[in-house]
Design a protein around this motif. Structure first.
Motif, mmCIF file in Angstrom:
data_model
loop_
_atom_site.group_PDB
_atom_site.id
_atom_site.type_symbol
_atom_site.label_atom_id
_atom_site.label_comp_id
_atom_site.label_asym_id
_atom_site.label_seq_id
_atom_site.Cartn_x
_atom_site.Cartn_y
_atom_site.Cartn_z
ATOM 1 N N ARG A 31 0.836 -1.200 0.000
ATOM 2 C CA ARG A 31 0.000 0.000 0.000
ATOM 3 C C ARG A 31 0.875 1.255 0.000
ATOM 4 N N ILE A 33 2.556 1.622 -3.464
ATOM 5 C CA ILE A 33 1.617 2.040 -4.504
ATOM 6 C C ILE A 33 1.201 3.489 -4.291
ATOM 7 N N ALA A 70 -2.991 -2.328 -9.375
ATOM 8 C CA ALA A 70 -3.691 -1.293 -8.601
ATOM 9 C C ALA A 70 -4.103 -0.135 -9.490
ATOM 10 N N ILE A 107 -4.185 -7.057 -3.991
ATOM 11 C CA ILE A 107 -4.207 -5.604 -4.172
ATOM 12 C C ILE A 107 -5.450 -5.169 -4.931
ATOM 13 N N VAL A 151 -7.984 -2.579 -3.333
ATOM 14 C CA VAL A 151 -8.344 -1.316 -3.977
ATOM 15 C C VAL A 151 -9.862 -1.219 -4.145
ATOM 16 N N TYR A 209 -6.116 4.444 -0.756
ATOM 17 C CA TYR A 209 -5.144 4.783 -1.792
ATOM 18 C C TYR A 209 -5.311 6.217 -2.298
#
Length: 246
Positions: free
Chosen positions: A29, A32, A154, A209, A213, A220
């Motif tokens: 996380r 990303i 992602a 992921i 998401v 995010y």
């Protein structure tokens, strides 16, 4: 880029079970979010958790090799003749110009997908490394596209692609290197890792992921900091108060 690489590798390395699964996901996380430019870049003051020193060395080691590969990729475009006038194209963009035109054609280089594949190969085939260094360089080049594939999972979940991509996907570029680049001397002993284990690990994290998401999109999107674990745990340390108002 450094922190994207570092926290991605925290999830990918074989730690013998020392890194809990939830820490691996939190680490991805952070990685990303760093690429999304949502994570606060104050890692020197707020390292996001406690990483054991020996693991820290392992997850920061890839950075110079990956940056060398990326620089080699760009220089390969020059060596391959991709940057001459023949390959220049006209692209229409929407922007503001002082002469009052909203739309104007400007020169841009064509990022042909075949050229990208060739530049990846050039980044591996052109440099002169000794055998031990090339073993590492090859490993980290493939690992770069492994972590990039997880990021793309992602990205494509958050922002559905709507136009033709100028660069091939990370998995295609991984396979291009695997099938066409100069192989290191230790390739046979690493073959199962490159062809089975690492792709399987990437697919495992892609599924996690994508689901994360979909169900935790806000994690995010907000601007701030994400941590490896909850306060008062081994991978976070005691809860700290960073400001006191009087």
């Amino acid at each position: 880029m450094f922190y994207f690489i570092k926290f991605s590798f925290l999830a990918l390395i074989d730690s013998g079970g020392r890194i809990p699964p939830e820490v691996c996901v939190a680490s991805l996380r952070i990685a990303i979010r760093t690429m999304f430019e949502k994570e606060t870049l104050d890692f020197d003051w707020d390292p996001r958790g406690i990483i054991p020193e020996d693991i820290e060395k392992v997850i920061t080691a890839p950075y110079p090799y990956i940056m060398t590969f990326l620089a080699g990729h760009e220089y390969s475009h020059f060596l391959n003749g991709d940057l001459d006038d023949y390959h220049a194209v006209q692209k229409t963009i929407s922007t503001y110009f002082k002469d009052g035109e909203d739309y104007k054609k400007i020169g841009a280089y064509n990022s042909n997908q075949k050229q990208e594949f060739a530049a990846d190969l050039g980044a591996l085939n052109y440099p002169k490394f000794d055998d031990e260094e090339y073993n590492l360089y090859y490993y980290y080049a493939l690992s770069w596209f492994a972590i990039l594939a997880i990021f793309e999972a992602a990205e494509n979940t958050m922002f559905l692609p709507f136009n033709k991509q100028s660069h091939p996907g990370a998995k295609a570029r991984y396979n291009n290197i695997l099938n066409n680049a100069k192989r290191p001397l230790n390739f046979e002993e690493m073959k199962e890792f490159y062809t089975v284990d690492l792709p399987r690990l990437v697919s495992y994290y892609e599924e996690i992921i994508i689901e994360d998401v979909q169900y935790n999109c806000e994690a995010y999107e907000f601007e701030g900091s994400v941590y490896l674990a909850a306060p008062n745990t081994e991978w976070r340390g005691p809860e700290l108060i960073d400001r006191v108002d009087y």
